[in-house]
Motif scaffolding. Structure first.
Motif, PDB file in Angstrom:
ATOM      1  N   ASN A 146       0.822  -1.213   0.000  1.00  0.00           N
ATOM      2  CA  ASN A 146       0.000   0.000   0.000  1.00  0.00           C
ATOM      3  C   ASN A 146       0.856   1.264   0.000  1.00  0.00           C
ATOM      4  O   ASN A 146       0.493   2.255  -0.636  1.00  0.00           O
TER       5      ASN A 146
ATOM      6  N   LEU B 106       2.055   1.652  -3.554  1.00  0.00           N
ATOM      7  CA  LEU B 106       0.953   2.102  -4.409  1.00  0.00           C
ATOM      8  C   LEU B 106       0.638   3.579  -4.175  1.00  0.00           C
ATOM      9  O   LEU B 106       0.349   4.308  -5.114  1.00  0.00           O
TER      10      LEU B 106
ATOM     11  N   TYR C 205      -1.748  -1.106  -9.558  1.00  0.00           N
ATOM     12  CA  TYR C 205      -1.251  -2.381  -9.034  1.00  0.00           C
ATOM     13  C   TYR C 205      -0.504  -3.150 -10.117  1.00  0.00           C
ATOM     14  O   TYR C 205       0.533  -3.757  -9.867  1.00  0.00           O
TER      15      TYR C 205
ATOM     16  N   CYS D 122       3.435  -4.550  -9.887  1.00  0.00           N
ATOM     17  CA  CYS D 122       3.826  -5.948 -10.074  1.00  0.00           C
ATOM     18  C   CYS D 122       4.818  -6.098 -11.221  1.00  0.00           C
ATOM     19  O   CYS D 122       5.800  -6.838 -11.108  1.00  0.00           O
TER      20      CYS D 122
ATOM     21  N   ALA E 167       1.087 -10.907  -9.416  1.00  0.00           N
ATOM     22  CA  ALA E 167      -0.081 -10.261  -8.802  1.00  0.00           C
ATOM     23  C   ALA E 167      -0.911 -11.293  -8.056  1.00  0.00           C
ATOM     24  O   ALA E 167      -1.421 -11.025  -6.967  1.00  0.00           O
TER      25      ALA E 167
ATOM     26  N   GLU F  83      -2.013 -11.127  -4.127  1.00  0.00           N
ATOM     27  CA  GLU F  83      -3.450 -11.121  -3.837  1.00  0.00           C
ATOM     28  C   GLU F  83      -3.843 -12.301  -2.958  1.00  0.00           C
ATOM     29  O   GLU F  83      -4.641 -12.146  -2.033  1.00  0.00           O
TER      30      GLU F  83
ATOM     31  N   TYR G 174      -7.769  -5.876  -3.524  1.00  0.00           N
ATOM     32  CA  TYR G 174      -7.340  -4.661  -4.208  1.00  0.00           C
ATOM     33  C   TYR G 174      -8.548  -3.862  -4.675  1.00  0.00           C
ATOM     34  O   TYR G 174      -9.481  -4.400  -5.263  1.00  0.00           O
TER      35      TYR G 174
ATOM     36  N   ASN H 211      -6.649   2.580  -5.447  1.00  0.00           N
ATOM     37  CA  ASN H 211      -5.306   2.055  -5.719  1.00  0.00           C
ATOM     38  C   ASN H 211      -4.652   1.553  -4.430  1.00  0.00           C
ATOM     39  O   ASN H 211      -3.520   1.894  -4.103  1.00  0.00           O
ATOM     40  N   SER H 212      -5.403   0.719  -3.716  1.00  0.00           N
ATOM     41  CA  SER H 212      -4.887   0.162  -2.468  1.00  0.00           C
ATOM     42  C   SER H 212      -5.624  -1.122  -2.123  1.00  0.00           C
ATOM     43  O   SER H 212      -6.681  -1.405  -2.669  1.00  0.00           O
TER      44      SER H 212
END
Length: 58
Positions: A15, A18, A25, A29, A36, A40, A50, A55-56
């Motif tokens: 985070n 980001l 994201y 990556c 990713a 995740e 996500y 964007n977090s």
């Protein structure tokens, strides 16, 4: 580069990146050459997903 193994520290690390460095994201990556899906999966196990709007991971 090695990512943190602890999922809570990983959450904070991802985070922060980001927020401060990557506009998406996908770009994070790609730049870090990490999967990713792996990130995740680790963060989903502690209840985070996500959110592209912020964007977090939330």
């Amino acid at each position: 580069m090695s990512l943190p193994n602890d999922p809570v520290i990983l959450l904070s690390y991802i985070n922060t990146l980001l927020r401060d460095k990557y506009p998406s994201y996908e770009e994070l990556c790609k730049s870090l050459c990490v999967s990713a899906d792996d990130i995740e999966h680790k963060l989903n196990r502690i209840g985070y997903v996500y959110d592209p709007d912020t964007n977090s991971f939330r």
